[in-house]
Enzyme design. Structure first.
Site, PDB file in Angstrom:
ATOM      1  CE  LYS A   1      -4.108  -2.046   2.163  1.00  0.00           C
ATOM      2  NZ  LYS A   1      -4.957  -1.702   3.500  1.00  0.00           N
TER       3      LYS A   1
ATOM      4  CE1 TYR B   1      -9.595  -2.579  -0.018  1.00  0.00           C
ATOM      5  CE2 TYR B   1      -8.412  -0.535  -0.826  1.00  0.00           C
ATOM      6  CZ  TYR B   1      -8.387  -1.819  -0.196  1.00  0.00           C
ATOM      7  OH  TYR B   1      -7.136  -1.918   0.283  1.00  0.00           O
TER       8      TYR B   1
ATOM      9  CG  HIS C   1      -5.543  -5.660  -0.494  1.00  0.00           C
ATOM     10  ND1 HIS C   1      -6.696  -5.436   0.205  1.00  0.00           N
ATOM     11  CD2 HIS C   1      -5.807  -6.811  -1.483  1.00  0.00           C
ATOM     12  CE1 HIS C   1      -7.639  -6.476  -0.635  1.00  0.00           C
ATOM     13  NE2 HIS C   1      -6.985  -7.095  -1.482  1.00  0.00           N
TER      14      HIS C   1
ATOM     15  CG  ASN D   1      -3.779  -2.186   6.750  1.00  0.00           C
ATOM     16  OD1 ASN D   1      -3.683  -1.761   5.652  1.00  0.00           O
ATOM     17  ND2 ASN D   1      -4.912  -2.695   7.236  1.00  0.00           N
TER      18      ASN D   1
ATOM     19  CD  GLU E   1      -9.115  -8.344  -3.627  1.00  0.00           C
ATOM     20  OE1 GLU E   1     -10.145  -8.067  -2.834  1.00  0.00           O
ATOM     21  OE2 GLU E   1      -8.011  -9.062  -3.438  1.00  0.00           O
TER      22      GLU E   1
END
Ligand code: UDP
Ligand code: MG
Length: 137
Positions: free
Chosen positions: A9, A49, A115, A112, A126
């Site tokens: 990310k 998302y 993913h 975080n 995805e």
């Protein structure tokens, strides 16, 4: 062998942690079948998302995911979906086990570091959202 979809990310990419995360990916025995750097638009992040549309964190999440470049990847291993989720650790880095990527490189529940797909159907969606068949040869 099972493929999963992964992202380094924008927080981890900007912090210069991509190389260390990739080393870990190879050390843990994944094959990297696809890899590219992208700078997502807000609309592209929203499309990715879409499952979280309407949740309270959706706007913040898609702002973050379109805030800078990231690395999108297709990883392959035996039971690869769970193997990658286990290596990432819990969504909130504060709850993630020692030695997991989110514990080591994440800074908050939103930022975080990584993913990972959570099921075969989401992995399929995805992967195809970001990669063509030709890119995965
Ligand atoms: N997220 C957030 N706040 C929350 C829950 C999730 O900002 O309360 C963000 C976080 O970046 C997370 C992503 O939304 O990785 C997707 O959430 P999900 O519940 O699918 O967690 P994941 O599958 O990434 O562990
Ligand atoms: Mg998820």
């Amino acid at each position: 062998m099972e493929q999963t979809f992964a992202i380094i990310k924008p927080d981890a990419f900007a912090a210069g942690n991509s190389g260390k995360i990739l080393v870990r990916i190879y050390e843990e025995g994944f094959k990297v079948r696809g890899l590219k750097k992208l700078f997502l638009s807000k609309a592209e992040a929203e499309g990715f998302y879409q499952v979280h549309h309407g949740k309270p964190f959706f706007d913040e999440l898609t702002d973050f995911m379109s805030s800078g470049p990231c690395l999108v990847m297709v990883l392959e291993a035996a039971a690869g979906i769970k193997k990658w989720r286990d290596l990432m650790g819990a969504t909130n880095p504060a709850d993630a086990a020692d030695g997991t990527l989110r514990r080591q490189y994440g800074s908050s529940v939103g930022e975080n570091a990584t993913h990972g797909s959570d099921a075969p159907e989401t992995a399929e969606f995805e992967i195809s959202y970001f990669f063509s068949g030709l890119e995965l040869l």
